[in-house]
Design a protein around this motif. Structure first.
Motif, PDB file in Angstrom:
ATOM      1  N   GLU A 156       0.797  -1.140   0.004  1.00  0.00           N
ATOM      2  CA  GLU A 156      -0.128   0.212  -0.171  1.00  0.00           C
ATOM      3  C   GLU A 156       0.862   1.198  -0.192  1.00  0.00           C
ATOM      4  O   GLU A 156       0.777   2.216  -0.880  1.00  0.00           O
ATOM      5  CB  GLU A 156      -0.774  -0.036   1.079  1.00  0.00           C
ATOM      6  CG  GLU A 156      -1.958  -1.234   1.309  1.00  0.00           C
ATOM      7  CD  GLU A 156      -2.931  -0.800   2.395  1.00  0.00           C
ATOM      8  OE1 GLU A 156      -2.314  -1.342   3.631  1.00  0.00           O
ATOM      9  OE2 GLU A 156      -3.919  -0.108   2.310  1.00  0.00           O
ATOM     10  N   THR A 180      -6.833   3.144   6.344  1.00  0.00           N
ATOM     11  CA  THR A 180      -5.953   2.510   5.721  1.00  0.00           C
ATOM     12  C   THR A 180      -5.044   3.312   4.972  1.00  0.00           C
ATOM     13  O   THR A 180      -5.347   4.667   4.406  1.00  0.00           O
ATOM     14  CB  THR A 180      -6.364   1.387   4.898  1.00  0.00           C
ATOM     15  OG1 THR A 180      -7.451   1.845   3.828  1.00  0.00           O
ATOM     16  CG2 THR A 180      -7.243   0.526   5.559  1.00  0.00           C
ATOM     17  N   SER A 231      -4.428   2.747   1.833  1.00  0.00           N
ATOM     18  CA  SER A 231      -5.038   2.986   0.579  1.00  0.00           C
ATOM     19  C   SER A 231      -6.120   3.980   0.482  1.00  0.00           C
ATOM     20  O   SER A 231      -6.335   4.845  -0.479  1.00  0.00           O
ATOM     21  CB  SER A 231      -5.778   1.406   0.085  1.00  0.00           C
ATOM     22  OG  SER A 231      -4.768   0.579   0.150  1.00  0.00           O
TER      23      SER A 231
END
Lengths: 198, 291
Positions: free
Chosen positions: B27, B66, B68
């Motif tokens: 990520e 997150t 992401s």
């Protein structure tokens, strides 16, 4: 074979005496690299490392940026930097103080838990503030193990007490037994020899 | 004193499944790749643990869960990229940080500089300029300022602008005064600033011979030959490969017998250029290019 890749130790007020006692008890073949974060003046030099070096056959190193992490070594976080555990080496930063501290125990502990999830041993010793409790919690959340000096055996009980509040499942160990306890946990040879002797 | 321990912050990963170190690395690498390709800022070779820490501070500040999620916001909202740029590119510093360094510079480097008719100094990664003003003060006090030119560079336009203004927080002046004295300062530190605009405005004569300029250590080349290069606590934010590259850039930019200054806990031991320098006597990280 030990399950641990690194042991991180945090101390503040009263730390010099506690660290001396701990380091004195570690055998030459202690198999896990140990990283020590001791709060001190931002102008402190590498006196702490040389004091501890006189007490142990292990190599004691005042950490410089990108210092490789190796067994048989006790690493001291330098004054006025945060020390991060990166994959296989330490990175330093001059990021702002965290809860009035640089080096911050929380910062080193958190990075160790992330770099070595499930393989970090976190140890909180004496101190007069609550640095380290968040980091210790993080280590345990990442599958690592927490040990806290028995507050009754600490020169200043605040830090170990705060750590126990944040991590109630931590093992509580009196200072005089701390080195032996780490030796047992990490399964170094000195321990088996001692066991055979008794 | 009663100590309050906040409730442990629940790991955001409890909502997104157990912690997966390898997935997180993917990520972060994707985010940095996206930032590079879309905005042109290259943080791909920054030290992983510290960029990771700074990214998570931003993720938590934005209430995200997150890396992401942060990536989506960064790529679609340019103002967020500006915020991230400050997060990732600002190196915190202080005036006369590590006073013993300035003392050693006075004692060991200044005598060398006196032999030069003209002194070119590159302050690489000058951030908000505290150390540039510190060096300018030192050179003034040693009578070298008028024949010196300091090139102060940084990757970040916002902090470079702050450098030029020369206004530092008043509440740091006590600390800076202590540093200045410990650094061998020869006057009263307060001679150098006036309290103004809610801060300490430093004497504009200090920047008379300073050229502030954008320069990116990751992508830009050498732009002159220098007698002194100062780069303290900047390379610590880079990984080892990028550190090696920048050391190549410094080596190429230094005159023979030029001086390279690193932060007090930085080392050439882990760099391919170790053999090209000799450390000036003493514990400070002052090196002389010898071959």
């Amino acid at each position: 074979m030990t399950q641990f890749s690194i042991a991180v130790v945090g101390a503040s007020w009263g730390g010099l005496a506690a660290l001396s006692e701990l380091v004195k008890g570690l055998p030459r073949d202690f198999p896990v690299p140990m990283a020590v974060v001791q709060h001190r003046s931002r102008h402190a030099d590498n006196l702490l490392a040389s004091l501890l070096q006189d007490l142990t056959p292990l190599r004691v190193v005042d950490v410089e940026d990108k210092e490789p992490i190796e067994p048989g070594t006790v690493y001291i976080a330098p004054a006025n930097y945060h020390m991060l555990v990166d994959g296989g080496y330490f990175s330093l930063t001059t990021d702002p103080l965290v809860r009035f501290s640089r080096p911050s125990i929380d910062v080193t502990f958190t990075s160790a838990g992330d770099a070595y999830p499930g393989a970090t041993l976190g140890v909180i010793l004496t101190g007069a503030n609550d640095d380290g409790s968040r980091g210790l919690r993080h280590i345990v959340n990442r599958g690592g193990k927490a040990i806290v000096q028995d507050p009754d055996s600490a020169e200043s009980r605040t830090m170990p007490a705060a750590a126990l509040q944040a991590v109630p499942e931590a093992q509580v160990v009196p200072l005089r037994d701390m080195a032996a306890h780490l030796v047992t946990l990490t399964g170094s040879k000195a321990n088996s020899a001692r066991k055979n002797a008794t | 004193m009663a100590v309050q321990v906040d409730e442990p912050v629940p790991s955001v990963l409890e909502e997104t499944g157990p912690y997966d170190q390898d997935l997180e690395r993917i990520e972060i690498e994707l985010l940095l790749e996206g930032v590079y390709r879309h905005y042109g800022f290259d943080f791909r070779s920054y030290a992983y643990a510290s960029i990771r820490r700074r990214l998570w501070k931003r993720i938590e500040a934005e209430g995200l869960a997150t890396v992401s999620a942060l990536q989506a916001v960064i790529l679609h909202q340019p103002p967020m990229m500006e915020r991230l740029l400050l997060d990732l590119s600002i190196n915190v510093t202080a005036m006369f940080r590590d006073p013993t360094f300035y003392q050693a510079f006075r004692e060991r480097v200044v005598p060398l500089l006196r032999t030069y008719p003209y002194i070119r100094i590159w302050h690489a990664g000058c951030a908000t300029g505290e150390e540039v003003y510190s060096m300018a003060i030192l050179l003034q006090e040693e009578g070298l300022y008028d024949r010196s030119r300091i090139y102060a560079t940084d990757i970040n336009e916002v902090v470079l602008q702050k450098s030029k203004e020369g206004i530092f927080p008043l509440d740091r002046m006590q600390e800076y005064t202590e540093n200045y004295i410990a650094a061998g300062g020869k006057r009263a530190f307060s001679d150098y600033y006036t309290a103004k605009y809610g801060g300490a405005l430093f004497n504009p004569s200090l920047t008379k011979n300073v050229v502030f300029s954008l320069h990116n250590l990751v992508t830009d080349r050498s732009f002159a030959e220098f007698n002194v290069i100062l780069c303290r606590n900047v390379l610590i934010y880079f990984d080892k490969s990028l550190q090696a590259r920048v050391h190549g850039l410094f080596y190429d930019s230094l005159a023979t017998f030029g001086i390279l200054v690193l932060g007090s806990k930085e080392s050439l031991r882990f760099s391919p250029y170790e053999d090209h320098y000799e450390q000036i006597n003493g514990p400070e990280k002052i090196f002389r290019k010898v071959r």
